[in-house]
Design an enzyme around this catalytic site. Sequence first.
Site, short mmCIF file in Angstrom:
data_model
loop_
_atom_site.label_atom_id
_atom_site.label_comp_id
_atom_site.label_asym_id
_atom_site.label_seq_id
_atom_site.Cartn_x
_atom_site.Cartn_y
_atom_site.Cartn_z
N LYS A 219 38.32 38.21 46.53
CA LYS A 219 36.93 37.28 46.33
C LYS A 219 36.19 37.88 47.62
O LYS A 219 36.81 37.96 48.62
CB LYS A 219 37.23 35.83 46.49
CG LYS A 219 37.82 35.46 45.31
CD LYS A 219 37.08 35.24 44.22
CE LYS A 219 37.78 34.64 43.05
NZ LYS A 219 36.96 34.12 41.75
N HIS A 346 39.76 36.25 31.70
CA HIS A 346 39.47 35.52 33.02
C HIS A 346 40.56 34.24 32.82
O HIS A 346 40.76 33.70 31.85
CB HIS A 346 38.08 34.73 33.10
CG HIS A 346 37.89 33.81 33.99
ND1 HIS A 346 37.42 32.38 33.44
CD2 HIS A 346 38.20 33.89 35.28
CE1 HIS A 346 37.32 31.85 34.71
NE2 HIS A 346 37.81 32.48 35.78
#
Lengths: 431, 431
Positions: A219, A346
């Site tokens: 991230k 996802h």
Amino acid sequence: MLHKIINLTVRDVRFPTSLEQHGSDAMHSDPDYSAAYVVLDTDCGLKGFGLTFTLGKGTEIVVCAVKALAGLVVGKSLQEIVSNFRGFYRLLTSDGQMRWLGPEKGVIHLATAAVLNAVWDLWARAEGKPLWKLLVDMDPKRIVSCIDFRYITDVLTEDEALDILVKAQEGRQQREDQMLKEGYPAYTTSCAWLGYPDQQLKQLCTDALKSGWTKFKVKVGADLEDDVRRCRLIRQMIGPNNTLRWDVDEAISWVSKLAEVKPLWIEEPTSPDDILGHATIAKALAPLGIGVATGEQCHNRVMFKQLLQASALQFVQIDSCRLGSVNENLAVLLMAHKFQVPVCPHAGGVGLCELVQHLILFDYICVSANLSNRMCEYVDHLHEHFANPVVIQDAHYMPPKDPGYSCEMLESSVKRHQFPEGDVWKLHQNK
Amino acid sequence: MLHKIINLTVRDVRFPTSLEQHGSDAMHSDPDYSAAYVVLDTDCGLKGFGLTFTLGKGTEIVVCAVKALAGLVVGKSLQEIVSNFRGFYRLLTSDGQMRWLGPEKGVIHLATAAVLNAVWDLWARAEGKPLWKLLVDMDPKRIVSCIDFRYITDVLTEDEALDILVKAQEGRQQREDQMLKEGYPAYTTSCAWLGYPDQQLKQLCTDALKSGWTKFKVKVGADLEDDVRRCRLIRQMIGPNNTLRWDVDEAISWVSKLAEVKPLWIEEPTSPDDILGHATIAKALAPLGIGVATGEQCHNRVMFKQLLQASALQFVQIDSCRLGSVNENLAVLLMAHKFQVPVCPHAGGVGLCELVQHLILFDYICVSANLSNRMCEYVDHLHEHFANPVVIQDAHYMPPKDPGYSCEMLESSVKRHQFPEGDVWKLHQNK
């Protein structure tokens, strides 16, 4: 048995993940992974379980929307619904008064997903099969009859969809056997949330490598220097042959500076609504060998259609709870196949791994017949709350064997985490 | 005075319009025009009124969403909000947990619009001006500071926006005087809803022509033969020099067959999400002299940006209650100006005429400085429920003079129409 649906309940279930910075990224600094959780009761005692994923606050709005849809479901039999599933999908998404609230986007579509997920779960249970197997065994004509082709026929007609499914029947049994033996390849996002300190990051990487993980997502997007440092650290840990992936909030220049650590893709680099923006970024990053992946906030098949038409993405990230359940995901899998763009779902959150594994197994066995550049996201959180949690072996999703769509949560977990009255939340309020 | 906001109330107000087929079109056969109606109370006694428009069922979901946003508003002062209005807009649209429910689309964005409309109403009241005049008198820098440019800078930067506003200052006073004298040109949709019988349609057209209306919108899209008949009938009534406009659900072939009645535009001919689809239709219809208009279901500035980039529309139909209030509409007005595409607002419903007239007056006086091919929709319904209803003279909107954004509803109307407890709804339940 007709499996008449006699009741629908929906509950607001929240896990206090923000306390440990699980799930933190540049846009979502403090998520409490949550779900609007639906249970369908039938006259024969069989139940259907469904959910949609949320991030905490506002889950009550989705719960309210599910209640608004309940009247369209309760009183119908499973057979009535699935014998004209396309019609039922339209009934939910095109109500003359409620479609103004979307159409097919945002809260009302999340609620639609939760309800339809429960219907698919019920159907798979009624057939005594895990959902992926229900789909794999289904006649192609029947599959196509579940899809609403409105607004996508310029890219995929019903006949073309049927043709894809019929053609992919060859080798289906071998692929099913392969999946049962080896499972579907996964990558992990658990190691590098934005809020984790370096030491925790190192330890998690080491542990993951030992468990067989070779593909990692990092991230990024809050601070460029910090991103470069964190990515170098992870690249050092995992070595040159393992794959690195990205989430960023800003685009081309930022990613160009991260090119040294060789990410395979950059994820949702700009507004999820910006099809033409994604296309521009994809074009600019192609020479660097970095692809664009997007989809977890892509709100319906019409948006996916355009992302594919505009060559705006190199990896399609379907979501089991944002799109209109299996019905709409089938449309996206087939369109992605037509454009020969790999689907890399996802997952994470609450239950997203449990659900989406069924869809990607179906994709491999009955649509794409291809594993190249394909993998399914995995996050090692909150599985303990499910009746049939995912099984990961050597960084692969092993096909579920229990009947249903793996949506059922443990009643004890639901009770403890119900917001705001569950024990977990009472405890936090008293602190 | 700081005008500290000490309370927010929101109510579900519905008008039983479906009983008379007002508002009927191909996608919405039975709308009950409704609103989530917001009132802000301040410590000094001044109130702000705001709303978002809905079609009946599901209004309670928007009410629930407004309540979820209330915590971000109550406790703040008006000065605090408007001194950093861009920041406040982001606070509402980018909450780390709630943005998952959109972002900036569907129920949560409709709720954002209702809340921000009330804030703008409060601001205009605090300044003792109608909203359009507040905007017209505002320093261009201040205007620009209200806009969130995220995801649109590839088309419009802050500097460019400022430049447009500064350049348009020339002749501003004349245009304001002109508007005060003549009003802003309107067209009417009241004559030809899909559910009206021919005799009613004829009578309404005759009456409208007598009152000075020269531009008419016809609802179509349910049955082609019926459409052609209805349109011929209306073209006969209004004569060759009056303008005819359209709403349709299906596209090129249908519209081509309607070309004989010379529509100026076709409205939202396909999915409101389909930017590339609208572009294809626009290209195909250009040789027939028919434009594409869209926007009433275009959910945010990022979608409008792309419609403009893709030359997918020849008329921009902004909506005062679907976009994020004045803030986001300002962004769209400025982008439309950059692309030199005329803005012809969507109105009707409940209060949409009351609100959007302020925006289109600002557009003419301070942005476009142009009336060519521009007009604002008008529907003659439900104005009697507003404290400061629109004033139409000779088919023109006359600029409002009362302070505020014209959102205030009569308390007696609100009470009677509150759902489900108001007298009007109790009556229907007892029938």
